[in-house]
Scaffold this motif. Structure first.
Motif, short mmCIF file in Angstrom:
data_model
loop_
_atom_site.label_atom_id
_atom_site.label_comp_id
_atom_site.label_asym_id
_atom_site.label_seq_id
_atom_site.Cartn_x
_atom_site.Cartn_y
_atom_site.Cartn_z
N ILE A 1 0.56 -1.46 0.22
CA ILE A 1 -0.14 0.20 -0.45
C ILE A 1 1.31 1.32 -0.17
CG2 ILE A 1 -1.53 1.16 1.85
CD1 ILE A 1 -2.54 -2.22 2.73
N ALA A 2 1.83 1.42 0.90
CA ALA A 2 2.54 2.71 0.57
C ALA A 2 3.46 2.91 -0.45
CB ALA A 2 3.80 2.30 2.67
N ALA A 3 3.59 1.65 -1.13
CA ALA A 3 4.51 1.41 -2.18
C ALA A 3 3.21 2.23 -3.67
CB ALA A 3 4.88 0.21 -2.64
N LEU A 4 2.02 1.99 -2.88
CA LEU A 4 1.38 2.65 -4.24
C LEU A 4 0.95 4.00 -3.22
CD1 LEU A 4 -1.74 0.09 -4.24
CD2 LEU A 4 0.23 0.86 -6.42
N GLY A 5 2.32 5.32 -2.79
CA GLY A 5 1.77 6.80 -2.38
C GLY A 5 0.71 6.58 -1.76
N ILE A 6 -0.15 6.12 -1.01
CA ILE A 6 -1.65 6.41 -0.97
C ILE A 6 -1.43 7.11 0.86
CG2 ILE A 6 -3.33 4.56 1.11
CD1 ILE A 6 -3.53 3.45 -2.15
N HIS A 7 -2.10 7.33 1.10
CA HIS A 7 -1.46 8.66 2.36
C HIS A 7 -1.87 7.87 3.85
CE1 HIS A 7 -3.47 11.94 -0.66
NE2 HIS A 7 -2.02 11.86 -0.21
N GLY A 8 -2.69 6.83 3.89
CA GLY A 8 -3.01 6.46 5.23
C GLY A 8 -3.05 5.01 5.45
N VAL A 9 -2.92 3.75 6.19
CA VAL A 9 -3.36 2.83 6.55
C VAL A 9 -4.75 2.64 7.99
CG1 VAL A 9 -2.97 0.68 7.56
CG2 VAL A 9 -2.30 1.71 5.35
N THR A 10 -5.71 2.21 7.53
CA THR A 10 -6.26 2.17 8.93
C THR A 10 -6.45 0.35 9.01
OG1 THR A 10 -8.13 3.50 8.55
CG2 THR A 10 -8.59 2.11 9.99
N LEU A 11 -5.51 0.09 10.61
CA LEU A 11 -6.15 -1.13 11.20
C LEU A 11 -7.27 -2.01 11.52
CD1 LEU A 11 -2.21 -1.96 12.13
CD2 LEU A 11 -2.78 -2.48 10.29
N CYS A 12 -7.88 -2.65 11.11
CA CYS A 12 -9.07 -2.51 11.40
C CYS A 12 -9.25 -4.34 12.25
CB CYS A 12 -10.38 -3.00 10.54
SG CYS A 12 -10.24 -1.32 8.57
N ASP A 13 -10.04 -4.31 13.56
CA ASP A 13 -10.40 -5.11 14.45
C ASP A 13 -11.22 -5.73 13.99
OD1 ASP A 13 -9.47 -7.59 15.71
OD2 ASP A 13 -10.23 -5.77 18.26
N THR A 14 -11.24 -5.87 12.81
CA THR A 14 -13.16 -5.94 12.47
C THR A 14 -14.12 -7.56 12.88
OG1 THR A 14 -12.43 -6.48 10.45
CG2 THR A 14 -14.58 -6.51 10.44
N THR A 15 -13.92 -8.30 14.03
CA THR A 15 -14.64 -8.67 15.10
C THR A 15 -14.58 -8.74 16.61
OG1 THR A 15 -13.64 -11.05 14.00
CG2 THR A 15 -15.83 -10.40 12.74
N GLY A 16 -13.09 -7.64 16.66
CA GLY A 16 -12.72 -7.49 18.15
C GLY A 16 -11.93 -8.71 18.81
N MET A 17 -10.96 -9.51 17.85
CA MET A 17 -10.22 -10.26 17.91
C MET A 17 -8.53 -9.83 18.40
SD MET A 17 -11.10 -13.07 14.71
CE MET A 17 -10.12 -14.02 15.64
N ALA A 18 -8.49 -8.84 18.94
CA ALA A 18 -7.45 -7.59 19.04
C ALA A 18 -7.02 -7.89 20.67
CB ALA A 18 -6.97 -6.75 18.84
N ASN A 19 -6.07 -7.84 20.92
CA ASN A 19 -5.82 -7.22 22.19
C ASN A 19 -4.99 -6.75 22.99
OD1 ASN A 19 -2.99 -9.27 23.83
ND2 ASN A 19 -3.95 -10.59 21.80
N PRO A 20 -4.65 -6.42 23.72
CA PRO A 20 -4.12 -4.71 23.79
C PRO A 20 -2.82 -5.20 23.42
CG PRO A 20 -5.27 -5.09 25.35
CD PRO A 20 -5.41 -6.26 25.17
N ARG A 21 -1.81 -6.92 23.31
CA ARG A 21 -0.33 -6.62 23.32
C ARG A 21 -0.29 -6.46 21.98
NH1 ARG A 21 2.45 -9.97 27.97
NH2 ARG A 21 2.51 -8.73 29.33
N GLN A 22 -1.82 -7.25 21.43
CA GLN A 22 -1.11 -7.56 20.22
C GLN A 22 -1.00 -6.48 19.00
OE1 GLN A 22 -4.53 -10.20 18.19
NE2 GLN A 22 -3.72 -10.15 16.93
N VAL A 23 -2.37 -5.44 19.24
CA VAL A 23 -2.70 -3.65 18.65
C VAL A 23 -1.00 -3.54 19.05
CG1 VAL A 23 -3.29 -1.49 19.25
CG2 VAL A 23 -4.86 -3.55 19.16
N ALA A 24 -1.08 -3.39 20.05
CA ALA A 24 0.98 -2.07 21.00
C ALA A 24 1.72 -2.73 19.82
CB ALA A 24 1.38 -2.92 22.36
N ALA A 25 2.08 -4.20 19.77
CA ALA A 25 3.08 -4.44 18.90
C ALA A 25 3.53 -4.18 17.40
CB ALA A 25 3.26 -5.97 18.84
#
Lengths: 307, 307
Positions: free
Chosen positions: B164-188
């Motif tokens: 995505i970065a190589a396409l010159g796109i300005h931003g990326v959103t990381l989506c935890d679509t179904t609420g599976m992430a935990n704080p350590r995983q997000v931070a890392a």
């Protein structure tokens, strides 16, 4: 950062005391017996208060005497005064949880005692408890904020903790009684208290009133706290703050820590089975989310036509 | 640690798309117009997808054309393909939010596209958007976990972000679509991506499915993330994960950061007034908690007889 946390289940006390209906004594005992083997460090079984003040826990003596004890689990009772201590010890309580409020308005509303009044009574209560071999803890309500007065000065909490530590009491629980704390506030106060009294066992008792319960638990954990109160299903609340949801939910808290790789000692799958029976027991939906959504380990089937 | 965060309101898209009923076009426009002056960095207005795929957003063109624009607010639309880009630009969209899934099962279920399929289409879509002067963002669904496949390898997400970065796109959103992430995983993952692409604008899109929404936001913030998606009232969910609650709630997220002393730019009191009208608009209760409990600034009257 510690990789093990210890969780006290407080729904039988902090949850049931505010339920709209009286939970039958046999149901209380059955629930505690179902929770006992699941790996909690402690279970707050009841409160030895006046049945007039808390009619829902008027069966405190019978509940404490009626449960099966799992070795290694501390069976805790909240006690507001010397009479409570005597009743709790007679019923075989392992751990006496003295209660007071950091803010005087809340103390007067909840206990008819200021912080100074409560502290003055704790010396004799501690002597009695210690002589009986009980573990001793003080829960400080409104340790972060008071629904009547607003933010509570951390210096005031520190002074209270100093007085408690001087009594030879083993542990202190900081209670965010109406969910007013934020993660930075939790981290700052916990860091300060742990640094000042490294051998005092510090527990966080958080409410999810404004959705910050797990964020505050995370902040406390990162500040060095390893002990947390939590209530099955997220039961609980505060009679002085209507609209408020309850305690941090036990199964959601266990789930978060386990997902982070932090051991809780709690059998989450077994806990979720108990949690899923809770709405039938109390007669209404409960706030806990993992019991509804399933754990993050849950896999859903692919929709038809996608392969 | 940054002391300013930027919040995108996504309820008009991620909330309304999954509501049981069609929210009338005029109500959508009125809600967005009520939200526009409140201080959000962006508002995700709608999705330019097939009306067959998302009937609730079949009025995308009319909504985007019908809203009043507040200067400084980015009016965002989700676009899955070149046709969506053309429609979104024709309607005057400021920011194109391309969508893809990190996991191929979710991509096939949601978009009928694997991650490689989506990435292959983004180059031409980005050229079109860039030529029209639109800001470009990619939302990566299932960036932490997939409800069909389980945990998603962070190396896979990193490879996708590199493309995505190589396409010159300005931003990326990381989506935890179904609420599976935990704080350590997000931070890392956030730390890793910020270190590797410091100029790529990184947004977190979190769901509160398992109660960890605000804890994950806190962890992301501590890892350096300053941009968050959130939905008024905590609307939203995932059609493939029944029982799941929705997005992180905007007013609860704003409240937490403001209580921590982190500026959001959002007028919380005004936002709460809009949030309190939401249940009437959608016809059901919503998960947001601060709208029910009041902010931590709220004071309750002392009970009778306590002075």
């Amino acid at each position: 950062m510690s990789e093990r946390v210890f969780i006290n289940e407080v729904a039988p006390r902090d949850g049931f005391q505010i339920e709209p209906g009286f939970v039958p004594t046999a149901d209380k005992i059955a629930l505690i017996d179902a929770l006992s083997p699941l790996g909690f460090a402690g279970i707050e079984v009841t409160s030895f208060t006046s049945p007039k003040a808390i009619p829902n826990l008027a069966d405190a003596d019978r509940v404490m005497a009626g449960i099966d004890r799992t070795p290694g689990v501390s069976y805790i009772a909240l006690v507001p005064n010397a009479l409570g201590v005597a009743r709790a010890l007679a019923a075989g309580t392992d751990e006496l949880n003295f209660v007071m409020s950091a803010s005087d308005s809340h103390g007067r509303a909840n206990l008819r005692l200021t912080a100074a009044d409560s502290l003055a009574r704790f010396a004799a209560m501690a002597d009695t408890g210690r002589a009986a071999g009980a573990r001793l803890n003080v829960s400080i309500s409104t340790a972060f904020g008071c629904p009547f007065e607003g933010p509570v000065d951390p210096a005031r909490v520190r002074d209270i903790v100093a007085r408690i530590a001087a009594l030879g009491i083993h542990g202190v629980t900081l209670c965010d009684t109406t969910g007013m704390a934020n993660p930075r506030q939790v981290a700052a106060l916990c860091r300060e208290l742990i640094a000042a009294w490294p051998r005092l066992e510090l527990t966080l008792h958080l409410h999810n009133t404004r959705g910050m319960g797990l964020a505050n638990a995370l902040a406390g954990f990162e500040a060095g706290v390893t002990r947390f109160d939590a209530a099955l299903g997220g039961l609980g609340g505060c009679p002085f703050a209507p609209g408020a949801t309850g305690n941090v939910c036990s199964e959601d808290l266990v789930h978060m820590f386990e997902q982070m790789g932090v051991a809780t000692g709690v059998d989450l799958d077994a806990l979720l089975r108990v949690a899923r029976d809770l709405p039938a027991l109390v007669g209404h939906e409960v706030p806990g989310q993992v019991a509804k959504a399933g754990t993050a380990e849950r896999r859903h089937p692919l929709p038809d036509g996608v392969g």
